[in-house]
Design a protein around this motif. Structure first.
Motif, PDB file in Angstrom:
ATOM      1  N   SER A 150      -3.471  -1.658   6.760  1.00 46.26           N
ATOM      2  CA  SER A 150      -2.905  -0.659   5.864  1.00 46.26           C
ATOM      3  C   SER A 150      -1.443  -0.946   5.534  1.00 46.26           C
ATOM      4  N   CYS A 151      -0.826  -1.874   6.280  1.00 47.68           N
ATOM      5  CA  CYS A 151       0.546  -2.277   5.981  1.00 47.68           C
ATOM      6  C   CYS A 151       0.598  -3.348   4.894  1.00 47.68           C
ATOM      7  N   CYS A 152      -0.548  -3.891   4.514  1.00 48.60           N
ATOM      8  CA  CYS A 152      -0.580  -4.994   3.561  1.00 48.60           C
ATOM      9  C   CYS A 152      -0.301  -4.512   2.137  1.00 48.60           C
ATOM     10  N   LYS A 153       0.352  -5.353   1.385  1.00 56.44           N
ATOM     11  CA  LYS A 153       0.579  -5.068  -0.028  1.00 56.44           C
ATOM     12  C   LYS A 153      -0.715  -5.304  -0.797  1.00 56.44           C
ATOM     13  N   GLU A 154      -0.959  -4.488  -1.788  1.00 56.29           N
ATOM     14  CA  GLU A 154      -2.217  -4.563  -2.533  1.00 56.29           C
ATOM     15  C   GLU A 154      -2.358  -5.869  -3.305  1.00 56.29           C
ATOM     16  N   THR A 155      -1.268  -6.505  -3.621  1.00 52.06           N
ATOM     17  CA  THR A 155      -1.334  -7.751  -4.398  1.00 52.06           C
ATOM     18  C   THR A 155      -1.891  -8.916  -3.593  1.00 52.06           C
ATOM     19  N   TYR A 156      -1.953  -8.756  -2.268  1.00 52.52           N
ATOM     20  CA  TYR A 156      -2.475  -9.832  -1.410  1.00 52.52           C
ATOM     21  C   TYR A 156      -3.825  -9.378  -0.853  1.00 52.52           C
ATOM     22  N   SER A 157      -4.879  -9.822  -1.484  1.00 54.65           N
ATOM     23  CA  SER A 157      -6.233  -9.415  -1.072  1.00 54.65           C
ATOM     24  C   SER A 157      -6.661 -10.060   0.235  1.00 54.65           C
ATOM     25  N   ASP A 158      -6.059 -11.186   0.592  1.00 48.57           N
ATOM     26  CA  ASP A 158      -6.440 -11.888   1.814  1.00 48.57           C
ATOM     27  C   ASP A 158      -5.533 -11.546   2.986  1.00 48.57           C
ATOM     28  N   CYS A 159      -4.689 -10.545   2.832  1.00 53.11           N
ATOM     29  CA  CYS A 159      -3.757 -10.150   3.892  1.00 53.11           C
ATOM     30  C   CYS A 159      -4.515  -9.531   5.054  1.00 53.11           C
ATOM     31  N   MET A 160      -4.212 -10.001   6.267  1.00 56.65           N
ATOM     32  CA  MET A 160      -4.827  -9.479   7.483  1.00 56.65           C
ATOM     33  C   MET A 160      -3.800  -8.831   8.410  1.00 56.65           C
ATOM     34  N   GLY A 161      -2.570  -8.662   7.907  1.00 53.95           N
ATOM     35  CA  GLY A 161      -1.530  -8.059   8.725  1.00 53.95           C
ATOM     36  C   GLY A 161      -0.836  -9.038   9.647  1.00 53.95           C
ATOM     37  N   ASP A 162      -0.977 -10.332   9.380  1.00 53.87           N
ATOM     38  CA  ASP A 162      -0.336 -11.354  10.210  1.00 53.87           C
ATOM     39  C   ASP A 162       1.176 -11.323   9.981  1.00 53.87           C
ATOM     40  N   SER A 164       3.254 -13.496  10.667  1.00 50.75           N
ATOM     41  CA  SER A 164       3.808 -14.785  10.251  1.00 50.75           C
ATOM     42  C   SER A 164       3.938 -14.865   8.730  1.00 50.75           C
ATOM     43  N   HIS A 165       3.387 -13.868   8.027  1.00 48.19           N
ATOM     44  CA  HIS A 165       3.503 -13.783   6.564  1.00 48.19           C
ATOM     45  C   HIS A 165       4.112 -12.404   6.215  1.00 48.19           C
ATOM     46  N   LEU A 166       5.381 -12.288   6.492  1.00 48.58           N
ATOM     47  CA  LEU A 166       6.042 -11.006   6.272  1.00 48.58           C
ATOM     48  C   LEU A 166       6.086 -10.604   4.806  1.00 48.58           C
ATOM     49  N   ASP A 167       6.008 -11.585   3.919  1.00 53.47           N
ATOM     50  CA  ASP A 167       6.063 -11.267   2.496  1.00 53.47           C
ATOM     51  C   ASP A 167       4.807 -10.527   2.032  1.00 53.47           C
ATOM     52  N   GLN A 168       3.745 -10.522   2.854  1.00 61.09           N
ATOM     53  CA  GLN A 168       2.502  -9.871   2.467  1.00 61.09           C
ATOM     54  C   GLN A 168       2.400  -8.420   2.948  1.00 61.09           C
ATOM     55  N   ILE A 169       3.335  -7.967   3.748  1.00 61.38           N
ATOM     56  CA  ILE A 169       3.262  -6.616   4.298  1.00 61.38           C
ATOM     57  C   ILE A 169       4.513  -5.818   3.908  1.00 61.38           C
ATOM     58  N   PHE A 170       4.354  -4.485   3.975  1.00 63.97           N
ATOM     59  CA  PHE A 170       5.505  -3.611   3.765  1.00 63.97           C
ATOM     60  C   PHE A 170       6.319  -3.573   5.055  1.00 63.97           C
ATOM     61  N   GLN A 171       7.603  -3.747   4.932  1.00 65.87           N
ATOM     62  CA  GLN A 171       8.462  -3.814   6.112  1.00 65.87           C
ATOM     63  C   GLN A 171       9.226  -2.511   6.357  1.00 65.87           C
ATOM     64  N   GLU A 172       9.340  -1.661   5.353  1.00 70.35           N
ATOM     65  CA  GLU A 172      10.072  -0.404   5.507  1.00 70.35           C
ATOM     66  C   GLU A 172       9.221   0.607   6.262  1.00 70.35           C
ATOM     67  N   GLY A 173       9.869   1.427   7.108  1.00 70.54           N
ATOM     68  CA  GLY A 173       9.158   2.433   7.883  1.00 70.54           C
ATOM     69  C   GLY A 173       8.742   3.638   7.047  1.00 70.54           C
ATOM     70  N   CYS A 174       7.791   4.393   7.590  1.00 70.42           N
ATOM     71  CA  CYS A 174       7.256   5.557   6.870  1.00 70.42           C
ATOM     72  C   CYS A 174       8.111   6.802   7.072  1.00 70.42           C
ATOM     73  N   LEU A 175       8.835   6.875   8.179  1.00 68.83           N
ATOM     74  CA  LEU A 175       9.561   8.096   8.503  1.00 68.83           C
ATOM     75  C   LEU A 175      10.592   8.445   7.436  1.00 68.83           C
ATOM     76  N   LYS A 176      11.388   7.489   7.025  1.00 71.97           N
ATOM     77  CA  LYS A 176      12.436   7.766   6.045  1.00 71.97           C
ATOM     78  C   LYS A 176      11.852   8.209   4.704  1.00 71.97           C
ATOM     79  N   LYS A 177      10.762   7.581   4.290  1.00 72.13           N
ATOM     80  CA  LYS A 177      10.141   7.968   3.023  1.00 72.13           C
ATOM     81  C   LYS A 177       9.615   9.397   3.077  1.00 72.13           C
ATOM     82  N   LEU A 178       8.984   9.749   4.186  1.00 69.78           N
ATOM     83  CA  LEU A 178       8.481  11.107   4.320  1.00 69.78           C
ATOM     84  C   LEU A 178       9.629  12.117   4.407  1.00 69.78           C
ATOM     85  N   GLU A 179      10.667  11.766   5.163  1.00 73.82           N
ATOM     86  CA  GLU A 179      11.824  12.652   5.272  1.00 73.82           C
ATOM     87  C   GLU A 179      12.473  12.890   3.918  1.00 73.82           C
ATOM     88  N   ASP A 180      12.637  11.823   3.145  1.00 72.36           N
ATOM     89  CA  ASP A 180      13.267  11.953   1.820  1.00 72.36           C
ATOM     90  C   ASP A 180      12.449  12.851   0.907  1.00 72.36           C
TER      91      ASP A 180
END
Length: 276
Positions: free
Chosen positions: A190-202, A204-220
């Protein structure tokens, strides 16, 4: 007597001008109230929808309460504005009394919503942080059908985020768990970006996942909605008090009887008094 008649005429003229100005102002405020009802309803509905989507994260805070109160205030605000417009066109004691009653109910709802919005905006962040941290820790050892797992995945997909503060929150547990796959660390898909269909959450490929946390977005988002409801209710409460004062002025100032006949009859009255 001529001077008395002149003063009475001036008084009647000033009273008539004041009533006319009050009616025009009441009509304008009535239109403002009708238009504001939609914006107030938007805030209440947004708060209710947010609570429905993320209610699993709010175990102690009844966040939907200010939303319901705001929706109720918006429903009452529309007929209140229409009634104010109607009174500005044709004064009626019954309508004026009903307007006073609706304004009192509105004031109670709006002030209650404002107080609760301010209170929850202070309480919600700490509860969110605690609940999300617990869910992410339990996620590592929970079956996939657990409701907490579904909530975490839903939040991460919907907000396009990963973890509480950031994606490294998934690696802070000391208990060996599922996120170690084939010798490399992983995060939920669920952390994977939708543009990467082969993303498995690895990781080693940080460009394929969202790196920002959920807490700040929900708080804002929560802070925005709570401030929206708070300030809108405060402004509309002031507007309601102004309408209350104008309506009270119109109820108190009734049209005076026409006393201009004193001017025409003053001479006759004086002569008659002298005669007797």
């Amino acid at each position: 007597m001529n001077r008395v008649g002149a003063l009475v005429s001036l008084w009647c003229y000033e009273d008539s001008w004041l009533r006319t100005f009050a009616k025009y102002l009441l009509k304008f405020l009535g239109y403002v109230s009708c238009c504001s009802a939609a914006a107030l309803a938007f805030g209440g509905v947004s708060v209710s929808v947010m609570y429905r989507n993320y209610r699993y994260l709010f175990q102690k805070t009844f966040l939907c309460l200010p939303g319901w109160l705001t929706i109720g205030a918006a429903i009452i605000l529309l007929p209140t504005g229409l009634l104010a417009i109607s009174i500005s066109a044709k004064t009626s004691r019954y309508k004026q009394g009903l307007l006073m009653y609706l304004l009192l109910v509105l004031l109670c709802l709006e002030m209650s919503s404002a107080v609760l919005a301010q209170l929850y905006s202070l309480q919600a962040p700490s509860e969110l942080k605690s609940t999300m941290g617990y869910l992410i820790y339990q996620y590592n050892r929970s079956p996939s059908k657990d409701p907490g797992v579904r909530v975490v995945d839903m939040v991460q997909r919907r907000l396009q985020c990963c973890g509480v503060q950031n994606y490294t929150d998934w690696l802070k547990t000391t208990v060996p768990s599922w996120y170690i796959l084939a010798g490399s660390a992983h995060v939920p898909e669920s952390c994977c970006k939708e543009t990467y269909s082969d993303c498995m959450g690895d990781l080693s490929h940080l460009d394929q996942i969202f790196q920002e946390g959920c807490l700040k977005k929900l708080e804002d988002w929560i802070q925005f909605l709570m401030l929206y409801v708070f300030w809108y209710c405060v402004v509309l409460s002031i507007l309601g008090l102004l309408i209350f004062a104008i309506n009270g002025l119109l109820m108190r100032q009734q049209p005076l009887p026409d006393l201009r006949f004193l001017e025409s009859s003053s001479y006759t009255f004086t002569e008659a008094f002298r005669y007797h």
